[in-house]
Enzyme design. Structure first.
Site, PDB file in Angstrom:
ATOM      1  N   CYS A  52       0.898  -1.159   0.000  1.00  0.00           N
ATOM      2  CA  CYS A  52       0.000   0.000   0.000  1.00  0.00           C
ATOM      3  C   CYS A  52       0.928   1.198   0.000  1.00  0.00           C
ATOM      4  CB  CYS A  52      -0.908   0.028   1.218  1.00  0.00           C
ATOM      5  SG  CYS A  52      -1.898   1.548   1.224  1.00  0.00           S
ATOM      6  N   CYS A  81      -0.459   4.122   2.528  1.00  0.00           N
ATOM      7  CA  CYS A  81      -0.426   3.948   3.986  1.00  0.00           C
ATOM      8  C   CYS A  81      -0.222   2.483   4.324  1.00  0.00           C
ATOM      9  CB  CYS A  81      -1.670   4.515   4.648  1.00  0.00           C
ATOM     10  SG  CYS A  81      -3.224   4.023   3.906  1.00  0.00           S
ATOM     11  N   SER A  82      -1.256   1.766   4.681  1.00  0.00           N
ATOM     12  CA  SER A  82      -1.050   0.401   5.162  1.00  0.00           C
ATOM     13  C   SER A  82      -2.251  -0.491   4.893  1.00  0.00           C
ATOM     14  CB  SER A  82      -0.775   0.441   6.666  1.00  0.00           C
ATOM     15  OG  SER A  82      -1.861   1.092   7.306  1.00  0.00           O
ATOM     16  N   CYS A  83      -2.988  -0.240   3.823  1.00  0.00           N
ATOM     17  CA  CYS A  83      -4.149  -1.083   3.521  1.00  0.00           C
ATOM     18  C   CYS A  83      -3.681  -2.516   3.306  1.00  0.00           C
ATOM     19  CB  CYS A  83      -4.883  -0.550   2.298  1.00  0.00           C
ATOM     20  SG  CYS A  83      -5.494   1.123   2.589  1.00  0.00           S
TER      21      CYS A  83
END
Ligand code: FE
Length: 209
Positions: free
Chosen positions: A110, A113-115
């Site tokens: 991602c 961010c951090s999906c």
């Protein structure tokens, strides 16, 4: 809804981070207005902390390796296919399974961010959220794989998939050779978390034995 962000990993003693304070304040308001049930919320958090994890994704992969019809269904619509596992699937989420072949290796990132496909892989590893991984996975995927100890044949292309809050990916790794006749339970033990992110490969059946 905006793109999701995790709370920070660093600790500030007993103090809450700005993000945690905001989350608390929001929870309080929503609970007061009766929009959320605190007990239901706690149950969801508890599930993600204790029940949901990469073992779930490993079961999905092992089933795809064993059952051609399930594999076809998984590649066609992973959200629908994993629903048969009774998984928590958040409203609006779309899960896509991408298949590794001798010609193509898939890797998930991602960049924003951090999906992450929480419902099948649980909580993301710390490095997944790190800036170096997020940028280098795109600019130098082969270098990133080398850092993870993965060396692919020169003829294998690497395809990097960028997750979003709405669309998440799980890699379907190649079934290791030498596993003919193995049960799904046994196969699942070869499926590592990183092999489903694409930063690793399944365990060698000989070493796993
Ligand atoms: Fe993200």
């Amino acid at each position: 809804m905006t793109h999701e962000h995790d709370d920070h990993d660093h600790e500030h003693g007993s103090e809450l981070s700005e993000m945690q304070l905001r989350v608390r304040a929001l929870e309080t308001v929503l609970a007061e207005k009766g929009y959320i049930d605190q007990a239901a919320l706690d149950a969801i958090v508890e599930a993600y902390e204790t029940k949901v994890g990469p073992h779930t994704g490993a079961r999905v992969v092992a089933k795809a390796w064993s059952d051609p019809a399930f594999k076809e269904a998984l590649l066609a619509d992973a959200s629908k296919a994993v629903a048969s596992f009774g998984l928590l699937n958040r409203v609006g989420d779309h899960l896509i399974a991408v298949e590794n072949t001798p010609k193509r290796h898939n890797m998930i990132v991602c960049t924003l961010c951090s999906c992450y496909p929480w419902e099948v892989l649980g909580l993301p590893p710390v490095w997944y959220k790190s800036a170096p991984y997020r940028s280098r996975a795109v600019s130098d995927p082969r270098g990133v794989l080398a850092d993870f100890g993965v060396k692919l044949p020169a003829g294998t292309d690497i395809r990097v998939w960028d997750s979003t809050a709405e669309t998440r990916f799980i890699v379907l790794p190649m079934r290791p050779a030498g596993t003919d006749g193995w049960s799904e339970e046994r196969l699942a033990m070869l499926v590592t978390r990183n092999s489903m992110i694409g930063t690793g490969l399944p365990k060698d059946p000989k070493e796993a034995a």
